[in-house]
Design a protein around this motif. Structure first.
Motif, mmCIF file in Angstrom:
data_model
loop_
_atom_site.group_PDB
_atom_site.id
_atom_site.type_symbol
_atom_site.label_atom_id
_atom_site.label_comp_id
_atom_site.label_asym_id
_atom_site.label_seq_id
_atom_site.Cartn_x
_atom_site.Cartn_y
_atom_site.Cartn_z
ATOM 1 N N TYR A 1 3.925 38.224 62.571
ATOM 2 C CA TYR A 1 5.295 37.834 62.250
ATOM 3 C C TYR A 1 6.107 39.017 61.749
ATOM 4 N N GLY A 2 5.455 39.958 61.046
ATOM 5 C CA GLY A 2 6.179 41.098 60.498
ATOM 6 C C GLY A 2 6.778 41.992 61.570
ATOM 7 N N ARG A 3 6.174 41.967 62.773
ATOM 8 C CA ARG A 3 6.670 42.807 63.864
ATOM 9 C C ARG A 3 7.563 42.026 64.821
ATOM 10 N N SER A 4 7.603 40.709 64.685
ATOM 11 C CA SER A 4 8.424 39.918 65.600
ATOM 12 C C SER A 4 9.806 39.626 65.033
ATOM 13 N N LEU A 5 10.015 39.919 63.741
ATOM 14 C CA LEU A 5 11.327 39.734 63.123
ATOM 15 C C LEU A 5 11.999 41.092 62.933
ATOM 16 N N TYR A 6 13.321 41.101 63.043
ATOM 17 C CA TYR A 6 14.074 42.341 62.851
ATOM 18 C C TYR A 6 14.402 42.497 61.363
ATOM 19 N N PRO A 7 13.855 43.513 60.688
ATOM 20 C CA PRO A 7 14.019 43.616 59.234
ATOM 21 C C PRO A 7 15.448 43.881 58.798
ATOM 22 N N TRP A 8 16.290 44.417 59.690
ATOM 23 C CA TRP A 8 17.675 44.725 59.315
ATOM 24 C C TRP A 8 18.620 43.538 59.537
ATOM 25 N N LEU A 9 18.092 42.430 60.100
ATOM 26 C CA LEU A 9 18.892 41.226 60.294
ATOM 27 C C LEU A 9 18.524 40.178 59.254
ATOM 28 N N ARG A 10 19.522 39.472 58.776
ATOM 29 C CA ARG A 10 19.251 38.377 57.852
ATOM 30 C C ARG A 10 18.537 37.243 58.584
ATOM 31 N N VAL A 11 17.972 36.328 57.815
ATOM 32 C CA VAL A 11 17.191 35.231 58.399
ATOM 33 C C VAL A 11 17.994 34.471 59.447
ATOM 34 N N ARG A 12 19.239 34.099 59.112
ATOM 35 C CA ARG A 12 20.025 33.313 60.065
ATOM 36 C C ARG A 12 20.279 34.090 61.356
ATOM 37 N N ASP A 13 20.440 35.393 61.252
ATOM 38 C CA ASP A 13 20.706 36.209 62.439
ATOM 39 C C ASP A 13 19.448 36.382 63.280
ATOM 40 N N ASN A 14 18.278 36.476 62.633
ATOM 41 C CA ASN A 14 17.022 36.522 63.377
ATOM 42 C C ASN A 14 16.823 35.246 64.181
#
Length: 258
Positions: A83-96
């Motif tokens: 999961y840590g690599r499938s989410l974009y860390p610079w985007l907020r949760v709603r934007d992900n």
């Protein structure tokens, strides 16, 4: 809903030929939750990539709703283990969560917002819209990944050992979350796991794979009650019987390989 016919995957290169998957055939009915287990290294992830259109099979077909899968299909979503690599860390949760929806050009901004709100509520993260992934625990990050998948409104949801990297208590909570999402949304789910207990707890059916080169060794219908909980269900004698049967099959596959 999902049909796999004579699927084979062979890797070739540097003078070597490795047959990872051999003649796999099975189907998933609409609205079914099936789990897939097998010995370590048996080709579960290779199979999942073929199903998702991320890897071309050497032979055989994958069909989604009667249509051959040759690339990632619009009716399918995939939740990865990391999961840590499938989410974009610079985007907020709603934007992900919203990001895949932007590919649906016909969808209005208002509809995208509604789907984001609904999916985050479904996974219990209505309070985390403005957080960044790195501000959340591992279990919460995986909830975001699940929310993103269900916001896409897939017909089929593929899950590749999504809880392998979380602690036991979080894993139990996420298992219950998957069953609730599946029941609420009626989506077809194929859940890949190496954990036999998890497969029995989650699934209506468990497909047991052989060692590589992989075939379907056995299919078990899990006739436990639809309403399940971590204490009562796991204490049911039938749960123990199913777990024992699957463990025996996996051990037999290891012996056959040796």
């Amino acid at each position: 809903m999902l049909e796999v016919r004579g699927l084979q995957k062979v890797y070739e290169g540097a003078g070597r030929r490795v047959e990872a998957v051999r003649d796999l055939t099975f189907t998933l009915e609409p609205g079914e939750l099936a789990c897939l287990v097998g010995p370590s290294g048996c080709g579960k992830t290779t199979l999942l990539k073929c199903l998702a259109g991320l890897l071309a099979p050497s032979a055989g077909d994958v069909l989604l709703g009667g249509h051959k899968v040759t690339a990632p299909p619009p009716g399918m979503a995939l939740v990865f283990q990391e999961y840590g690599r499938s989410l974009y860390p610079w985007l907020r949760v709603r934007d992900n969560v919203e990001l895949p929806l932007r590919q649906k050009k016909e969808m209005s901004r208002q509809r995208r917002r509604e789907l984001v709100e609904r999916s985050l509520a479904e996974v219990g993260l209505t309070h985390a819209h403005d957080a960044y992934p790195w501000q959340l625990s591992g279990g919460m990050q995986q909830r975001v990944a699940i929310a993103r998948a269900i916001a896409y409104e897939p017909e089929v949801l593929l899950m590749d050992e999504p809880f392998a990297a979380v602690d036991a208590q979080t894993r139990a909570d996420l298992e219950d979350l998957v069953r609730r999402v599946w029941q609420d949304l009626g989506v077809t789910v194929l859940f890949v796991t190496h954990d036999i207990d998890e497969a029995v707890y989650l699934g209506q059916r468990v497909l047991v794979l052989s060692n590589s080169p992989t075939v379907v060794q056995e299919q078990l219908t899990i006739d436990l009650p639809d309403e399940r909980d971590q204490l009562t269900t796991r204490a049911d004698p039938r749960f123990t019987a199913f777990r024992t049967r699957i463990y025996e099959q996996i051990q037999a596959a290891k012996v056959a390989k040796a």
